[in-house]
Design an enzyme around this catalytic site. Sequence first.
Site, PDB file in Angstrom:
ATOM      1  N   SER A 242      26.369 -42.360 -32.521  1.00  0.00           N
ATOM      2  CA  SER A 242      25.657 -41.277 -31.816  1.00  0.00           C
ATOM      3  C   SER A 242      24.593 -40.637 -32.709  1.00  0.00           C
ATOM      4  O   SER A 242      23.467 -40.367 -32.259  1.00  0.00           O
ATOM      5  CB  SER A 242      26.634 -40.222 -31.300  1.00  0.00           C
ATOM      6  OG  SER A 242      27.484 -39.750 -32.325  1.00  0.00           O
ATOM      7  N   HIS A 272      33.748 -45.566 -30.148  1.00  0.00           N
ATOM      8  CA  HIS A 272      33.215 -44.319 -30.732  1.00  0.00           C
ATOM      9  C   HIS A 272      33.859 -43.134 -29.991  1.00  0.00           C
ATOM     10  O   HIS A 272      35.082 -43.026 -29.961  1.00  0.00           O
ATOM     11  CB  HIS A 272      31.685 -44.381 -30.642  1.00  0.00           C
ATOM     12  CG  HIS A 272      30.949 -43.330 -31.404  1.00  0.00           C
ATOM     13  ND1 HIS A 272      31.479 -42.643 -32.466  1.00  0.00           N
ATOM     14  CD2 HIS A 272      29.681 -42.827 -31.245  1.00  0.00           C
ATOM     15  CE1 HIS A 272      30.577 -41.779 -32.928  1.00  0.00           C
ATOM     16  NE2 HIS A 272      29.486 -41.864 -32.201  1.00  0.00           N
ATOM     17  N   HIS A 318      38.726 -46.690 -39.047  1.00  0.00           N
ATOM     18  CA  HIS A 318      37.405 -46.084 -39.168  1.00  0.00           C
ATOM     19  C   HIS A 318      36.493 -47.011 -39.959  1.00  0.00           C
ATOM     20  O   HIS A 318      36.950 -47.711 -40.863  1.00  0.00           O
ATOM     21  CB  HIS A 318      37.478 -44.722 -39.881  1.00  0.00           C
ATOM     22  CG  HIS A 318      36.260 -43.877 -39.626  1.00  0.00           C
ATOM     23  ND1 HIS A 318      35.154 -43.937 -40.431  1.00  0.00           N
ATOM     24  CD2 HIS A 318      35.970 -42.993 -38.642  1.00  0.00           C
ATOM     25  CE1 HIS A 318      34.240 -43.109 -39.952  1.00  0.00           C
ATOM     26  NE2 HIS A 318      34.709 -42.516 -38.862  1.00  0.00           N
ATOM     27  N   ARG A 327      39.579 -34.218 -40.187  1.00  0.00           N
ATOM     28  CA  ARG A 327      39.437 -33.620 -38.854  1.00  0.00           C
ATOM     29  C   ARG A 327      40.749 -33.775 -38.080  1.00  0.00           C
ATOM     30  O   ARG A 327      41.103 -32.925 -37.260  1.00  0.00           O
ATOM     31  CB  ARG A 327      38.280 -34.296 -38.089  1.00  0.00           C
ATOM     32  CG  ARG A 327      36.929 -34.169 -38.784  1.00  0.00           C
ATOM     33  CD  ARG A 327      35.856 -34.988 -38.094  1.00  0.00           C
ATOM     34  NE  ARG A 327      36.165 -36.415 -38.085  1.00  0.00           N
ATOM     35  CZ  ARG A 327      35.431 -37.348 -37.475  1.00  0.00           C
ATOM     36  NH1 ARG A 327      34.344 -37.002 -36.797  1.00  0.00           N
ATOM     37  NH2 ARG A 327      35.772 -38.617 -37.522  1.00  0.00           N
ATOM     38  N   ASP A 373      39.940 -38.675 -33.205  1.00  0.00           N
ATOM     39  CA  ASP A 373      40.269 -38.822 -31.790  1.00  0.00           C
ATOM     40  C   ASP A 373      41.759 -38.969 -31.514  1.00  0.00           C
ATOM     41  O   ASP A 373      42.197 -38.830 -30.384  1.00  0.00           O
ATOM     42  CB  ASP A 373      39.521 -40.030 -31.221  1.00  0.00           C
ATOM     43  CG  ASP A 373      38.017 -39.841 -31.312  1.00  0.00           C
ATOM     44  OD1 ASP A 373      37.548 -38.740 -30.979  1.00  0.00           O
ATOM     45  OD2 ASP A 373      37.318 -40.780 -31.722  1.00  0.00           O
TER      46      ASP A 373
END
Length: 435
Positions: A242, A272, A318, A327, A373
């Site tokens: 992105s 993604h 990743h 995160r 995620d």
Amino acid sequence: PLTLKERLAELIPSQIDKVKQIRADHGKKSFGPVLVDQLYGGMRGLPALIWDGSVLDAEEGIRFRGKSIPECQALLPRAPGGSEPLPEGLFWLLLTGEVPTQEQVSALSRDWAARAAIPEFVEEILDRCPPTLHPMSQFSLAVTALNHDSAFAKAYQEGISKKEYWQPTFDDAMDLIAKLPNIAGRIYRNVFSDGKVPAVDLEKDYSHNLATLLGFGDNEAFVELLRLYITIHSDHEGGNVSAHTGKLVGSALSDPFLAFGASLNGLAGPLHGLANQEVLIWLRKIQSKIGENASDDAVKEYVWSTLKAGQVVPGYGHAVLRKTDPRYTAQREFALKHLPDDPLFKLVGQVYNIVPGILLEAGKAKNPWPNVDAHSGVLLTHYGLTEMQFYTVLFGVSRAFGVAAQLIWDRALGAPLERPKSYSSDAIQNMFKDK
Ligand code: AMX
């Protein structure tokens, strides 16, 4: 105190000098060889982009202008009574490298609330979308359509000088960020409820207004979650799909709405941003297949069955990270504080104990650890935002912060059109035929 635009205007000249100096001193120095494998391998590790807002370390995870997530949580201004950082402050940090004052952050909240309305024709576009059109496609349509009122596109048509590009880019970037809650809220309400979108409150912060537009404004814990969520999803250096797409499209001097619309189309892919939707679907499948409170052995068997079916375990692995994503950790800490007994959170924790071992044993994934995620969906679900098809839209709202900040700097520093060299397989074969 200075506004963000005024502070930026002060910083730009010295940054232009700094880049000139770097290029004069180091412009002809090499980072090392380029391997043929990198051309075939998705350009992993290829140094190719400048991105100032954040840098990703494979072991440690993201730092925004040199600050880790816990440091941002400690340093950035919060809402009265809140304990998570306000994303307004993170945007200021991404753009300037400086921690803003409470007053500067409040001014940004007010500025964004004042810019939040979207044109009627964009509302109509959204209202006409069939509810079966994925929320990310609707999101991308609406953001692209905002280009109708782009200050940059207009100024370019009127012959603006290159030196001034950053100014209308800044104005568009502010409008873009400010209008996303109304777009996201309208999509959510159209697809999942009665289609009635309330007004933003000009005195409330960005996350509060986003929560209100979605129908969760009365839940202070959910508002705090959004503050954390938007802060940590904002930026992840420049090479991810992105971010890089936004920068690439912006390099053609497409305005920030066109550039970020393109970013969203990349974020909508399952490898993604769509992974947050995929994780929740996968967790729900586990629950329906083996029930709540499943044994470790039953979960292990399910994970193996996913791999054996030729699918990825969503939320794990990743392209850059080689440790648990900070995160993920920040969200886990939020869950431990606010929802320790939530059954789905317990499953997320159980999966965390099981999946890395299996991915290691399977031996393919370079990183067996969870990414951002793997955790976001369970938090949203806990507060009643259960529609997983919507999750990537929230990721997109946040990702605008990082992409917008870099677009402004790219135009301030005169970044050129991106145009790397491509090769055919025949050309590569010929190049090395005698070597
Ligand atoms: N489950 C199963 N297999 C995995 C895996 C996972 N979670 N992660 C990687 N692998 C596999 C790859 O598919 C690849 O298989 P192949 O050799 O048969 O093609 C092999 O391991 C090597 O891949 P890699 O070098 O470790 O990963 P990558 O850099 O090519 O891809 C990523 C990274 C994120 C696409 C991958 O780990 C993945 O598909 N993860 C699941 C989807 C996901 O969570 N995406 C979100 C990432 C964060 C984000 O952008 N929001």
